[in-house]
Motif scaffolding. Structure first.
Motif, PDB file in Angstrom:
ATOM      1  N   LYS A   1      48.377  33.439  34.722  1.00  0.00           N
ATOM      2  CA  LYS A   1      47.755  34.813  34.578  1.00  0.00           C
ATOM      3  C   LYS A   1      48.486  35.589  33.904  1.00  0.00           C
ATOM      4  CE  LYS A   1      49.993  36.758  38.897  1.00  0.00           C
ATOM      5  NZ  LYS A   1      50.575  37.851  38.082  1.00  0.00           N
TER       6      LYS A   1
ATOM      7  N   LEU B   1      44.149  30.729  37.394  1.00  0.00           N
ATOM      8  CA  LEU B   1      45.357  31.302  36.760  1.00  0.00           C
ATOM      9  C   LEU B   1      46.700  31.611  37.662  1.00  0.00           C
ATOM     10  CD1 LEU B   1      43.276  34.136  35.053  1.00  0.00           C
ATOM     11  CD2 LEU B   1      44.470  32.456  34.079  1.00  0.00           C
TER      12      LEU B   1
ATOM     13  N   ARG C   1      37.469  32.384  32.748  1.00  0.00           N
ATOM     14  CA  ARG C   1      36.338  32.708  32.998  1.00  0.00           C
ATOM     15  C   ARG C   1      35.600  31.676  33.650  1.00  0.00           C
ATOM     16  NH1 ARG C   1      32.802  37.033  33.592  1.00  0.00           N
ATOM     17  NH2 ARG C   1      30.796  36.536  32.746  1.00  0.00           N
TER      18      ARG C   1
ATOM     19  N   PRO D   1      46.664  32.650  24.387  1.00  0.00           N
ATOM     20  CA  PRO D   1      46.733  33.504  23.501  1.00  0.00           C
ATOM     21  C   PRO D   1      46.978  33.277  21.938  1.00  0.00           C
ATOM     22  CG  PRO D   1      48.536  33.546  24.776  1.00  0.00           C
ATOM     23  CD  PRO D   1      47.915  32.237  25.284  1.00  0.00           C
TER      24      PRO D   1
ATOM     25  N   GLN E   1      43.907  33.956  29.968  1.00  0.00           N
ATOM     26  CA  GLN E   1      42.382  34.561  30.343  1.00  0.00           C
ATOM     27  C   GLN E   1      41.825  33.317  30.845  1.00  0.00           C
ATOM     28  OE1 GLN E   1      40.766  36.943  27.297  1.00  0.00           O
ATOM     29  NE2 GLN E   1      42.383  38.698  27.490  1.00  0.00           N
TER      30      GLN E   1
END
Length: 114
Positions: free
Chosen positions: A7, A98, A13, A28, A11
């Motif tokens: 986390k 996460l 989903r 990232p 990210q």
């Protein structure tokens, strides 16, 4: 070595269909993608969700966008309409993933705290 929770650097989903959960994990950059590739394995993800995921965990790599797609089968106790779980949907699995920790060098950990 130091550890960092996903986390703090990634990210996610997630969603569901039937008794499967689909989690997208986004790094990232390429350097983090490679760290995730070696440490966020299907085996570790299944262990992270111990007691919830009874089937296989399959990982798909999307290096062009520094991401992974995890498909967790038999993960929702039968699915939304047949499960008696309090949370019978897959959308919370992304946030839960996460919480997983990975190992990083102490130098990388110091950079992330800045």
């Amino acid at each position: 070595m130091a550890s960092v929770q996903l986390k703090d650097v990634a990210q996610a989903r997630a969603g569901d269909k039937g008794n499967k959960v689909n989690i997208g994990l986004f790094a990232p950059d390429e350097e983090w993608f490679e760290r995730f590739k070696s440490q966020v394995t299907p085996e570790r993800v299944k262990d992270h969700f111990k007691g919830l995921v009874k089937g296989d965990v399959v990982r798909y790599e999307l290096p062009n966008i520094h991401a992974f797609n995890f498909v967790l089968t038999e993960a929702l106790d039968g699915g939304g309409s047949s499960s008696i779980r309090m949370d019978n949907l897959g959308k919370c699995f992304g946030a839960n993933l996460l919480r997983m920790e990975i190992n990083v060098s102490k130098e990388v950990r110091k950079e992330e705290k800045r």
